[in-house]
Design a protein around this motif. Structure first.
Motif, PDB file in Angstrom:
ATOM      1  N   TRP A 149      28.075  47.618 -11.671  1.00 24.25           N
ATOM      2  CA  TRP A 149      27.539  46.440 -10.980  1.00 24.25           C
ATOM      3  C   TRP A 149      27.362  46.721  -9.491  1.00 24.25           C
ATOM      4  O   TRP A 149      26.375  46.281  -8.896  1.00 24.25           O
ATOM      5  CB  TRP A 149      28.455  45.244 -11.193  1.00 24.25           C
ATOM      6  N   PHE A 150      28.299  47.446  -8.915  1.00 30.73           N
ATOM      7  CA  PHE A 150      28.174  47.832  -7.505  1.00 30.73           C
ATOM      8  C   PHE A 150      26.939  48.702  -7.316  1.00 30.73           C
ATOM      9  O   PHE A 150      26.173  48.524  -6.353  1.00 30.73           O
ATOM     10  CB  PHE A 150      29.438  48.582  -7.074  1.00 30.73           C
ATOM     11  N   ARG A 151      26.715  49.622  -8.227  1.00 32.64           N
ATOM     12  CA  ARG A 151      25.579  50.551  -8.142  1.00 32.64           C
ATOM     13  C   ARG A 151      24.240  49.825  -8.172  1.00 32.64           C
ATOM     14  O   ARG A 151      23.330  50.156  -7.409  1.00 32.64           O
ATOM     15  CB  ARG A 151      25.659  51.548  -9.306  1.00 32.64           C
ATOM     16  N   ILE A 152      24.084  48.824  -9.023  1.00 33.94           N
ATOM     17  CA  ILE A 152      22.777  48.184  -9.201  1.00 33.94           C
ATOM     18  C   ILE A 152      22.498  47.110  -8.151  1.00 33.94           C
ATOM     19  O   ILE A 152      21.370  46.637  -8.058  1.00 33.94           O
ATOM     20  CB  ILE A 152      22.618  47.598 -10.619  1.00 33.94           C
ATOM     21  N   LEU A 153      23.512  46.747  -7.357  1.00 36.28           N
ATOM     22  CA  LEU A 153      23.288  45.797  -6.273  1.00 36.28           C
ATOM     23  C   LEU A 153      22.689  46.491  -5.056  1.00 36.28           C
ATOM     24  O   LEU A 153      23.039  47.623  -4.730  1.00 36.28           O
ATOM     25  CB  LEU A 153      24.599  45.131  -5.861  1.00 36.28           C
ATOM     26  N   ARG A 154      21.815  45.774  -4.383  1.00 31.78           N
ATOM     27  CA  ARG A 154      21.298  46.253  -3.116  1.00 31.78           C
ATOM     28  C   ARG A 154      22.373  46.102  -2.040  1.00 31.78           C
ATOM     29  O   ARG A 154      23.275  45.267  -2.174  1.00 31.78           O
ATOM     30  CB  ARG A 154      20.054  45.453  -2.725  1.00 31.78           C
ATOM     31  N   PRO A 155      22.307  46.867  -0.948  1.00 33.18           N
ATOM     32  CA  PRO A 155      23.254  46.649   0.154  1.00 33.18           C
ATOM     33  C   PRO A 155      23.228  45.192   0.609  1.00 33.18           C
ATOM     34  O   PRO A 155      22.161  44.609   0.803  1.00 33.18           O
ATOM     35  CB  PRO A 155      22.728  47.595   1.241  1.00 33.18           C
ATOM     36  N   GLY A 156      24.403  44.608   0.745  1.00 35.15           N
ATOM     37  CA  GLY A 156      24.509  43.199   1.087  1.00 35.15           C
ATOM     38  C   GLY A 156      24.444  42.272  -0.108  1.00 35.15           C
ATOM     39  O   GLY A 156      24.551  41.047   0.052  1.00 35.15           O
ATOM     40  N   GLY A 157      24.277  42.830  -1.310  1.00 32.11           N
ATOM     41  CA  GLY A 157      24.177  42.005  -2.511  1.00 32.11           C
ATOM     42  C   GLY A 157      25.485  41.325  -2.876  1.00 32.11           C
ATOM     43  O   GLY A 157      26.571  41.759  -2.471  1.00 32.11           O
ATOM     44  N   ARG A 158      25.389  40.253  -3.666  1.00 26.47           N
ATOM     45  CA  ARG A 158      26.565  39.453  -4.016  1.00 26.47           C
ATOM     46  C   ARG A 158      26.876  39.538  -5.507  1.00 26.47           C
ATOM     47  O   ARG A 158      25.965  39.607  -6.343  1.00 26.47           O
ATOM     48  CB  ARG A 158      26.323  37.974  -3.672  1.00 26.47           C
ATOM     49  N   LEU A 159      28.147  39.482  -5.826  1.00 26.32           N
ATOM     50  CA  LEU A 159      28.645  39.383  -7.199  1.00 26.32           C
ATOM     51  C   LEU A 159      29.384  38.059  -7.327  1.00 26.32           C
ATOM     52  O   LEU A 159      30.304  37.786  -6.557  1.00 26.32           O
ATOM     53  CB  LEU A 159      29.594  40.545  -7.516  1.00 26.32           C
TER      54      LEU A 159
END
Length: 256
Positions: free
Chosen positions: A137-147
């Motif tokens: 999940w960290f990998r597929i998020l863009r920088p600054g993305g939220r979980l």
């Protein structure tokens, strides 16, 4: 490795079998009005301005999908049960900005840095390899993305929920609910005993694992507004159910 494969397939089969009646079970369907508003509020507050590119993990029959989509986001709704996806596709046929994806939430196979936000409801406790899933999940998020995670400790009642749990157990003995999770209780229990979080998913266990995956800025969001809204729209049995377990909402961010 083989045991892990068997567990994944057992989980897939369990939820596939429940797909036809899943929305009849308390806690899965989201009633329009106050309850839908309460579920959607953390999304309004924390997913960022629309249209963001959002991945919903373990979308099931598409109840949360509707809320995210109606906020104006571009949504990919993922589930590894074709039966669940069939219900969700039929429910949302013809909607723009929405695609469904048959894939494993713990290993999405989506491109690096391809989403602004990832969210899931009642998924994390079922993960067979949580550390690998959080890294993905960290990998597929863009920088600054939220979980954004909605979940709870389903292994045992909260201290304040023991009386409600006892009353519900007597109620179930006298008048079984054919659609609640207990309808497949033995299978549910067998799966839960084999899961890493089978003995309880808590914030104290979850937060260090998310931090180890690289997430920062962890923030607790009150779940109580959802429980209060559910009590406004349900009968006494389901009102009691809102009081049994510790439920939580957790926000985390990818640096950048």
């Amino acid at each position: 490795m083989r045991a892990n494969h068997d567990l994944v397939e057992d989980i897939r089969d369990y939820w596939s079998r429940r797909s036809a009646t899943f929305d009849l079970a308390f806690g899965h369907r989201i009633a329009p009005g106050p309850e839908a508003h309460a579920w959607a509020q953390p999304m309004r507050d924390h997913l960022g301005p629309a249209p963001a590119r959002v991945l919903e993990l373990a979308c099931g029959t598409g109840e949360v999908t509707r809320l995210v989509h109606d906020l104006g986001h571009d949504v990919t709704a993922l589930d590894f049960s074709e039966a669940m996806l069939a219900v969700a596709r039929a429910k949302h046929a013809g909607r723009p900005r929405l695609r469904f994806l048959h894939a494993d939430a713990g290993r999405t196979m989506e491109p690096d840095a391809s989403y602004d936000a990832v969210l899931c409801r009642h998924l994390v406790w079922t993960l067979v390899d949580p550390a690998a899933a959080f890294a993905d999940w960290f990998r597929i998020l863009r920088p600054g993305g939220r979980l954004l995670i909605y979940d709870g400790n389903w292994a045992r009642p909260a201290g304040s929920g023991r009386l409600a749990a006892w009353i519900l157990a007597q109620w179930e003995r006298l008048s079984p609910d054919p659609h609640y999770d207990a309808a497949m209780g033995e299978r549910h229990g067998d799966i839960m005993r084999r899961l890493p979080f089978g003995d309880g998913l808590t914030l104290e266990r979850l937060e260090p694992m998310l931090a180890a995956a690289g997430f920062q800025g962890l923030q607790h969001i009150p779940h109580d507004p959802i429980a209060r809204a559910q009590r406004r729209t349900n009968g006494w049995r389901n009102r009691l159910r809102t009081r049994v377990y510790d439920r939580f909402i957790l926000l985390a961010r990818k640096p950048g």
